[in-house]
Motif scaffolding. Structure first.
Motif, PDB file in Angstrom:
ATOM      1  N   PHE A  94       0.843  -1.201   0.000  1.00 54.22           N
ATOM      2  CA  PHE A  94       0.000   0.000   0.000  1.00 54.22           C
ATOM      3  C   PHE A  94       0.876   1.249   0.000  1.00 54.22           C
ATOM      4  O   PHE A  94       0.594   2.225  -0.685  1.00 54.22           O
ATOM      5  CB  PHE A  94      -0.930   0.010   1.214  1.00 54.22           C
ATOM      6  CG  PHE A  94      -2.055  -0.992   1.136  1.00 54.22           C
ATOM      7  CD1 PHE A  94      -2.302  -1.699  -0.028  1.00 54.22           C
ATOM      8  CD2 PHE A  94      -2.871  -1.220   2.231  1.00 54.22           C
ATOM      9  CE1 PHE A  94      -3.331  -2.624  -0.104  1.00 54.22           C
ATOM     10  CE2 PHE A  94      -3.914  -2.140   2.171  1.00 54.22           C
ATOM     11  CZ  PHE A  94      -4.140  -2.837   0.997  1.00 54.22           C
ATOM     12  N   PHE A 113      -0.031   2.475  -3.505  1.00 54.34           N
ATOM     13  CA  PHE A 113      -1.135   3.409  -3.304  1.00 54.34           C
ATOM     14  C   PHE A 113      -0.757   4.604  -2.433  1.00 54.34           C
ATOM     15  O   PHE A 113      -1.632   5.293  -1.908  1.00 54.34           O
ATOM     16  CB  PHE A 113      -2.333   2.679  -2.679  1.00 54.34           C
ATOM     17  CG  PHE A 113      -2.806   1.491  -3.471  1.00 54.34           C
ATOM     18  CD1 PHE A 113      -3.129   1.609  -4.816  1.00 54.34           C
ATOM     19  CD2 PHE A 113      -2.933   0.250  -2.878  1.00 54.34           C
ATOM     20  CE1 PHE A 113      -3.568   0.521  -5.543  1.00 54.34           C
ATOM     21  CE2 PHE A 113      -3.377  -0.846  -3.597  1.00 54.34           C
ATOM     22  CZ  PHE A 113      -3.688  -0.711  -4.934  1.00 54.34           C
ATOM     23  N   ASP A 114       0.540   4.829  -2.226  1.00 55.42           N
ATOM     24  CA  ASP A 114       1.024   5.991  -1.474  1.00 55.42           C
ATOM     25  C   ASP A 114       0.486   6.071  -0.038  1.00 55.42           C
ATOM     26  O   ASP A 114       0.185   7.161   0.462  1.00 55.42           O
ATOM     27  CB  ASP A 114       0.702   7.295  -2.206  1.00 55.42           C
ATOM     28  CG  ASP A 114       1.322   7.319  -3.578  1.00 55.42           C
ATOM     29  OD1 ASP A 114       2.491   6.919  -3.679  1.00 55.42           O
ATOM     30  OD2 ASP A 114       0.643   7.715  -4.538  1.00 55.42           O
ATOM     31  N   ALA A 115       0.339   4.957   0.621  1.00 52.76           N
ATOM     32  CA  ALA A 115      -0.043   4.980   2.039  1.00 52.76           C
ATOM     33  C   ALA A 115       1.156   5.405   2.881  1.00 52.76           C
ATOM     34  O   ALA A 115       2.246   5.650   2.345  1.00 52.76           O
ATOM     35  CB  ALA A 115      -0.537   3.606   2.470  1.00 52.76           C
ATOM     36  N   ASN A 116       0.953   5.519   4.201  1.00 51.35           N
ATOM     37  CA  ASN A 116       2.014   6.092   5.050  1.00 51.35           C
ATOM     38  C   ASN A 116       2.418   5.189   6.214  1.00 51.35           C
ATOM     39  O   ASN A 116       2.805   5.677   7.263  1.00 51.35           O
ATOM     40  CB  ASN A 116       1.533   7.415   5.632  1.00 51.35           C
ATOM     41  CG  ASN A 116       1.108   8.371   4.551  1.00 51.35           C
ATOM     42  OD1 ASN A 116       1.899   8.728   3.696  1.00 51.35           O
ATOM     43  ND2 ASN A 116      -0.161   8.749   4.581  1.00 51.35           N
ATOM     44  N   PHE A 117       2.308   3.878   6.057  1.00 51.80           N
ATOM     45  CA  PHE A 117       2.606   2.993   7.189  1.00 51.80           C
ATOM     46  C   PHE A 117       4.027   3.170   7.699  1.00 51.80           C
ATOM     47  O   PHE A 117       4.260   3.284   8.899  1.00 51.80           O
ATOM     48  CB  PHE A 117       2.409   1.531   6.787  1.00 51.80           C
ATOM     49  CG  PHE A 117       0.987   1.089   6.811  1.00 51.80           C
ATOM     50  CD1 PHE A 117       0.400   0.695   7.997  1.00 51.80           C
ATOM     51  CD2 PHE A 117       0.229   1.073   5.659  1.00 51.80           C
ATOM     52  CE1 PHE A 117      -0.907   0.283   8.045  1.00 51.80           C
ATOM     53  CE2 PHE A 117      -1.084   0.663   5.686  1.00 51.80           C
ATOM     54  CZ  PHE A 117      -1.657   0.273   6.875  1.00 51.80           C
ATOM     55  N   SER A 147       7.693  10.701   7.015  1.00 49.84           N
ATOM     56  CA  SER A 147       7.200  12.023   6.618  1.00 49.84           C
ATOM     57  C   SER A 147       5.682  12.054   6.567  1.00 49.84           C
ATOM     58  O   SER A 147       5.072  13.115   6.620  1.00 49.84           O
ATOM     59  CB  SER A 147       7.790  12.425   5.258  1.00 49.84           C
ATOM     60  OG  SER A 147       7.264  11.593   4.259  1.00 49.84           O
ATOM     61  N   GLY A 148       5.039  10.880   6.485  1.00 48.08           N
ATOM     62  CA  GLY A 148       3.579  10.833   6.514  1.00 48.08           C
ATOM     63  C   GLY A 148       3.054  10.401   7.865  1.00 48.08           C
ATOM     64  O   GLY A 148       1.896  10.025   7.986  1.00 48.08           O
ATOM     65  N   GLY A 149       3.926  10.404   8.877  1.00 45.21           N
ATOM     66  CA  GLY A 149       3.511   9.980  10.212  1.00 45.21           C
ATOM     67  C   GLY A 149       3.737   8.501  10.457  1.00 45.21           C
ATOM     68  O   GLY A 149       3.424   7.991  11.528  1.00 45.21           O
ATOM     69  N   GLY A 150       4.276   7.804   9.455  1.00 42.79           N
ATOM     70  CA  GLY A 150       4.496   6.362   9.593  1.00 42.79           C
ATOM     71  C   GLY A 150       5.675   6.046  10.498  1.00 42.79           C
ATOM     72  O   GLY A 150       6.388   6.937  10.952  1.00 42.79           O
ATOM     73  N   ASN A 151       5.865   4.765  10.730  1.00 38.07           N
ATOM     74  CA  ASN A 151       6.863   4.330  11.695  1.00 38.07           C
ATOM     75  C   ASN A 151       7.696   3.212  11.084  1.00 38.07           C
ATOM     76  O   ASN A 151       7.182   2.119  10.825  1.00 38.07           O
ATOM     77  CB  ASN A 151       6.124   3.837  12.947  1.00 38.07           C
ATOM     78  CG  ASN A 151       7.081   3.537  14.073  1.00 38.07           C
ATOM     79  OD1 ASN A 151       8.252   3.280  13.851  1.00 38.07           O
ATOM     80  ND2 ASN A 151       6.552   3.582  15.281  1.00 38.07           N
TER      81      ASN A 151
END
Lengths: 627, 204
Positions: A220, A224-228, A232-236
């Motif tokens: 993803f 699909f550009d998710a941020n898991f 920079s998207g809050g992911g870890n």
């Protein structure tokens, strides 16, 4: 609903593409797994050639990263797992006195999804972007930020598809072992190999879904550009490490437990003795499986989880040495006082024991968290896990293959060539990896493309490369043995080693498609040996002769897997690479077509009842199968 | 081995009458064990990431409990109707079975409709799939569950067709039985989603 359905029976290639016979599926797993073992081995040899001297430029740094990543991924998922599944399929139903596995159709799905997942992963070599961030695919190395090409798309989708096959295979063997045992085959009379497969399947059941989620999340992120895992998207990024290793550590026990099972069988047979401490072996196996889920963070000691977490995981890891030690001593006590025959299978088994102990000792060293900070990311770690995986699993697999080859193919492998295989591979193995302990302690980091002159690494790297070539030579001897044996007459006896203890040796080699003409009655542990000791030459049947129900062959598993392959390929190229069809990304269209193929096959399978066919008693006699 | 019923006389528990049926049921329970790990991992990922909202709306601003409670009510009721279907199976009443399965599917469709509306609404509130780690993990967890509901709806619909055509046999009974277990499982997962995602999201 009459039973006289004429079932189409295929021959030649179509037979192999449609087979639901666990013995043939076992052979398919062996061929495919063997092929990827050669591919992974070739990658290993290219790695070692690159490292044979300082500042070598045999391959570029980028290619080196690809070779390294694909070597690890291929060997674990595409070589070791399928060869284990080959032995599971070929032997477990025979050992428990079953005519078939619980789900023959699902078994075929398991093989074909593994195969097409493996092919998808390796297509990456030809599209110019093999994954290159290590087999652990740590974020953010595996993210689009640092890996803009399609390398890790192949990784996540290929492994996802192959993982489906592993999961359904695990469920299949759990149900087979629980529900399909012959009368009298209680749990505490099951052969040790079957026990180890049972526990391995349970580990697969509870470990692989974590990988499924990890791969889906990474997919993803990438597709699909998710941020898991993207900070920079809050992911870890550490989340990936947790998910990967909570799968990854049980995975190493998934790999090694079947080897433990093989060694138990081989050592017992060729010592002509009951396995020492059978019940303690069973409970040690269960305990290893249980503890295997409690130790994943020992792969992350230097991530910064803090002293309490490190301390707990350190202790849990060291605990595993206890059941493993029980096993080692039980093998030694089985050998002790036995009339030992050093066949090739037994040489591999006896070679396994000290080699695996060495891997275990470095494992306990690595389990000490403070010391691990010193060993971390050095060749010491590389030496450790190759000692347990190659020195453990691969020696175990070679042992099992030499032992059960006659049961799988009806021909005994050549002992002379077998011994040559053992000695070249065994010496080559220790040459390759023993010195790597010291390279690591001297500070040589793992995963590096090259190293400078004058650091004292030169000689040991040269020795290591020579060892790797010897292992390659050993593998060539094994292939030669297969070819030579294939030209010999198919004349292996039911019990070619003459000391067989378990049910698979009571039927012809190779086993007939229905396995047992009459289901055997099991009267104790080592069922066949017990009959031998009581002066019988064959098992007491538990049922009269009757017609045997068989499942029909089917092409659907192949098409279902092809559908998934197409979906995987489509999803990867959904960012404008293939243009648009009617305003939708062509990649999505292709992916959708693949899913339609797969789901259509599933619906057909659900709607059309499979009545199978029957083999009548007269046919059994015609085939002249010795019971 | 395969005890087909030619005379319409079914055994007491037709789903367990054949070895194939027993294998199917045991294997399905094991599969649900794997599904538990799958959702467990998704929950862990969500819990690890749910505070990372970045510029997007927070869960307190976003969630509307009445809508979610309605969806919960529909799904839990559908669990009850699927029990009625399984009871009808044990009483060998095919028509009642088909009827209750149909109600189950309709309730499932209602739930799915509400979920799609909910997602559509959230996207308009600025809570897209790519907005933040919170949104990605939210849609993945709840979406995986929704996909399971959708799969169950298609599955049970096909089963209804088979039951209508072939009747209740030792082949169709295990299929209907495991579909019932599956439906309960996705309900149980929803109970956890309602608690962990929505209630805990609302109280912060």
């Amino acid at each position: 609903m009459a039973h006289g359905h004429a079932v189409k029976r295929y021959s030649g290639l179509m037979d192999w593409l449609t087979t639901v016979d666990h013995k043939k599926i076992g052979i398919l797993y062996l061929i495919a797994g063997g092929f990827f073992f050669l591919v992974g081995g070739l990658e290993a040899i290219l790695i070692r050639i690159q490292l044979w001297k300082p500042l070598n430029d045999f391959v570029s740094a980028d290619t080196y990263n690809e070779l390294l990543t694909m070597h690890g991924t291929t060997m674990i998922f595409l070589a070791a797992m399928p060869v284990i599944f080959a032995l599971m399929n070929a032997i477990v139903p025979l050992q428990i006195g079953a005519r078939d596995v619980a789900y023959p159709f699902v078994n075929a799905i398991g093989f074909w999804t593994f195969f097409f997942g493996a092919v998808l992963l390796n297509v990456s070599w030809f599209t110019g972007a093999a994954p290159d961030g290590g087999w652990t695919a740590y974020a953010p190395l595996s993210s689009t930020t640092f890996n803009g090409d399609h390398g890790f798309d192949y990784y996540v989708l290929g492994l996802q598809i192959a993982g489906i096959g592993t999961l359904v295979g695990g469920i299949n063997f759990l149900v087979t072992i629980i529900n399909m045992r012959a009368p009298g085959m209680t749990f505490m009379r099951m052969p040790m190999f079957t026990w180890s497969v049972f526990i391995t399947s349970a580990l697969i059941l509870f470990a692989f879904p974590a990988l499924t989620v990890g791969l889906a999340a990474l997919m993803f992120d990438r597709v699909f550009d998710a941020n898991f895992f993207d900070p920079s998207g809050g992911g870890n990024a550490v989340l990936w490490e947790h998910i990967f290793w909570i799968f990854g550590h049980p995975e190493v026990y998934i790999l090694i437990l079947p080897a433990f099972g093989v060694i138990s069988e081989v050592v017992s047979t060729f010592s002509r003795k009951r396995l020492f401490g059978y019940s303690s072996m069973v409970f040690a196996t269960i305990l290893i499986g249980f503890l295997g889920f409690m130790v994943w963070a020992h792969h992350m000691f230097t991530t910064g989880l803090g002293p309490v977490a490190n301390g707990l995981f350190s202790i849990a890891t060291m605990l595993i040495a206890v059941p493993t030690g029980i096993k080692i001593f039980n093998w030694l006590f089985t050998l002790w006082g036995g009339s030992i025959k050093f066949t090739t299978a037994n040489l591999f088994a006896v070679g396994f024991i000290p080699t695996f102990v060495m891997g275990g000792v470095t494992g306990v060293m690595l389990a000490a968290a403070p010391a691990d900070f010193q060993y971390h990311d050095s060749y010491f770690v590389v030496a450790h896990f190759h000692y347990v995986i190659v020195g453990g699993l691969v020696l175990g697999l070679f042992s099992g293959l030499h032992y059960w080859w006659p049961k799988m193919f009806g021909r005994v492998l050549n002992e002379g060539l077998g011994k040559l295989t053992f000695w070249t591979f065994f010496i080559g193995f220790h040459l390759t990896f023993f010195v790597q302990h010291f390279l690591g302690l001297m500070g040589m980091p793992r995963r590096i493309w090259t190293y400078l002159d004058g650091l004292g690494f030169n000689e040991m790297n040269l020795i290591s490369t020579i060892g790797a070539l010897l292992m390659g030579l050993g593998t060539i001897f094994f292939l030669l043995n297969i070819v030579v044996t294939a030209f010999k007459p198919k004349n292996a006896a039911n019990d070619p080693w003459e000391d067989g203890r378990t049910l698979e040796w009571t039927i012809s080699s190779p086993a007939p498609e229905y396995n047992f003409k009459q289901t055997p009655l099991v009267r104790g542990y080592d069922a066949y040996w017990k009959e031998k000791m009581d002066g019988h030459t064959e098992m007491t049947p538990a049922e009269p002769l009757g017609s045997i129900h068989m499942p029909s062959p089917s092409i659907l598993p192949l098409f279902m897997s092809i559908g998934l392959f197409i979906t995987g390929l489509g999803l990867m190229y959904s960012h404008g690479e293939w243009g648009k069809i009617a305003g939708i990304e062509a990649g999505y269209v292709v992916g959708g077509i693949g899913l339609i193929i797969t789901f259509t096959c599933m619906i057909i399978r659900s709607l059309v009842d499979d009545h199978g066919f029957h083999i009548e008693p007269e046919e059994l006699q015609d085939k002249g199968v010795k019971a | 081995m395969s005890a087909h019923s030619h005379d319409g006389h079914l055994p007491h528990e037709p789903e367990k009458a054949t070895l194939e049926g027993r294998n199917k049921i045991l294997g399905f329970w094991l599969f649900l064990g794997a599904e538990t790990v799958l959702f467990g991992t998704l929950f862990s990922a969500f819990l690890a990431l749910r505070d990372q909202v970045l510029d997007g709306p927070t869960s307190q601003e976003l969630f509307q409990l009445p809508l979610v409670a309605l969806a919960t009510g529909l799904l839990l009721t559908s669990s009850l109707t699927s029990v009625f279907a399984t009871q009808a199976l044990h009483m060998h009443k095919v028509k009642a079975m088909i009827w209750w399965l149909l109600v189950t599917v309709l309730l499932g469709l209602g739930f799915l409709g509400l979920e799609i509306y909910e997602f559509y609404h959230y996207v308009h509130e600025g809570h897209g799939f790519t907005t933040s780690a919170f949104s990605s993990s939210f849609y993945t967890l709840v979406g995986f569950h929704g996909a399971h509901v959708a799969f169950g709806i298609v599955w049970i619909s096909l089963l209804i067709g088979q039951l209508a055509k072939k009747g209740l046999t030792v082949t169709t009974a295990p299929k209907a039985y495991v579909a019932g277990i599956y439906w309960h499982f996705i309900d149980v997962v929803w109970v956890f989603i309602f608690t962990v995602v929505y209630l805990m999201g609302k109280v912060g």
